[in-house]
Every structure is written in structure tokens, then in C-alpha cells.
Design a protein around this motif. Structure first.
Motif, short mmCIF file in Angstrom:
data_model
loop_
_atom_site.label_atom_id
_atom_site.label_comp_id
_atom_site.label_asym_id
_atom_site.label_seq_id
_atom_site.Cartn_x
_atom_site.Cartn_y
_atom_site.Cartn_z
N GLU A 15 0.84 -1.20 0.00
CA GLU A 15 0.00 0.00 0.00
C GLU A 15 0.88 1.25 0.00
O GLU A 15 0.64 2.20 -0.75
N ASN A 18 2.63 1.81 -3.42
CA ASN A 18 1.72 2.40 -4.40
C ASN A 18 1.50 3.89 -4.13
O ASN A 18 1.48 4.70 -5.05
N PHE A 19 1.36 4.24 -2.85
CA PHE A 19 1.19 5.64 -2.45
C PHE A 19 2.41 6.46 -2.85
O PHE A 19 2.30 7.50 -3.49
N TYR A 20 3.61 5.99 -2.50
CA TYR A 20 4.83 6.73 -2.79
C TYR A 20 5.10 6.80 -4.30
O TYR A 20 5.59 7.82 -4.79
N ALA A 21 4.79 5.75 -5.04
CA ALA A 21 4.94 5.79 -6.49
C ALA A 21 4.07 6.90 -7.07
O ALA A 21 4.50 7.65 -7.97
N ASP A 22 2.86 7.05 -6.55
CA ASP A 22 1.96 8.12 -7.00
C ASP A 22 2.50 9.49 -6.60
O ASP A 22 2.58 10.40 -7.42
N VAL A 23 2.88 9.64 -5.34
CA VAL A 23 3.39 10.92 -4.85
C VAL A 23 4.61 11.37 -5.63
O VAL A 23 4.74 12.54 -6.00
N GLY A 25 5.69 10.28 -8.62
CA GLY A 25 5.62 10.14 -10.07
C GLY A 25 6.49 9.00 -10.57
O GLY A 25 7.11 9.09 -11.63
N LYS A 27 7.41 4.44 -10.49
CA LYS A 27 6.81 3.13 -10.73
C LYS A 27 7.50 2.09 -9.85
O LYS A 27 8.66 2.22 -9.49
N PHE A 61 11.77 6.61 -9.40
CA PHE A 61 11.09 7.86 -9.73
C PHE A 61 12.11 8.85 -10.28
O PHE A 61 13.32 8.66 -10.08
N GLU A 98 2.02 20.16 -5.36
CA GLU A 98 1.39 18.89 -5.71
C GLU A 98 1.82 17.77 -4.76
O GLU A 98 0.99 17.02 -4.25
N LYS A 102 -0.49 15.70 -1.88
CA LYS A 102 -0.62 14.23 -1.86
C LYS A 102 -0.17 13.66 -0.52
O LYS A 102 -0.81 12.76 0.02
#
Length: 141
Positions: A15, A18-23, A25, A27, A61, A98, A102
Motif C-alpha cells: 500500500e 503504491n502511495f509513494y509511487a503516485d506521490v 511520479g 513506478k 522515480f 502537488e 498528496k
């Protein structure tokens, strides 16, 4: 030489990844689960409910990498009382805003609101939903 962070969680590594990949930018790369680990003499047996937890994964990232994993059952970890901090040097005010927004979603604590500081155009400190302390910064220098 390159420095990277490695965060250990108590069952929330996927979890968090996935959160850090989104924050950030990024994968997720090289995700391994406990059920892929070969049995070794002296290693504790992994309970069935834990076999799909993260043994290791890397988040790639722009500007860096970080790794996360779940600790073995019965070996709880935490991020302490602020004796650590991940510092994220952003490339613009917009990117800083941004990332800050997040990280603030579900945050445990916002220790320093995003604002101009004497040493940076923007600076903030956030303890995210997983207890990790982040400094988010942008300076034109």
C-alpha cells in the motif's frame, strides 16, 4: 556513490509503495513477496497469511529510488519520534504544492505548513499516513 532510503513496514509495504509511487511520479520495480523466498535453515517459517506480503520492492522515480518491505511477523517496526526525515527537493513551486497535497492526504501530522522560508521558496514538513516524516522543499538556487 548513491544514497537511497529503505523503509520497513508492518504489513503495509505494498500500500505504501503504491502511495509513494503516485506521490513521486514513479513506478514499482522488482516486487518480491515472502512466498518467493527459498527456505533457509534458521529462518522463521512465514505464516500463510503473510506469504503475499512484500519481501522487497523498489520504487523508481525521476531523481532517485527508494525501497520498501514488510518486516517478518512478530518483529514490529516504527519510524520513531522524528529522528529521521526524508527530504524531497522539488523542481518548481507547482511540483512542491502537488507533492505536499498528496502527502497531506491522511497525514498523521503536518509539522510545518507549506510556506516560504528564509532558506527556501517553499518548505513543509509532513508525517504521512504511515508515520514517515518528509521535508518538502523548493529553492531556485
Amino acid at each position: 556513490m548513491k544514497l537511497t532510503s529503505y523503509l520497513i513496514f508492518n504489513g503495509q509495504a505494498e500500500e505504501a509503495a503504491n502511495f509513494y509511487a503516485d506521490v513521486l511520479g514513479g513506478k514499482i520495480e522488482n516486487l518480491y513477496r515472502y512466498d518467493s523466498m527459498p527456505a533457509e535453515p534458521g529462518m522463521p517459517e512465514i505464516p500463510n497469511h503473510y506469504k503475499q506480503k512484500v519481501l522487497h520492492c523498489c520504487i523508481d522515480f525521476p531523481g532517485g529510488t527508494m525501497s520498501v518491505a514488510d518486516t517478518i511477523p512478530g518483529d514490529e517496526r516504527n519510524f520513531g519520534n522524528g529522528g529521521h526525515m526524508l527530504t524531497l527537493m522539488c523542481e518548481s513551486i507547482a511540483q512542491t504544492e502537488e507533492v505536499y497535497a498528496k502527502l497531506c492526504k491522511g497525514a498523521q501530522n503536518i509539522q510545518c505548513e507549506l510556506a516560504e522560508a528564509f532558506f527556501a521558496k517553499r518548505y513543509a514538513e509532513v508525517v504521512d499516513r504511515y508515520g514517515v516524516l518528509w521535508a518538502i522543499m523548493f529553492d531556485e538556487n
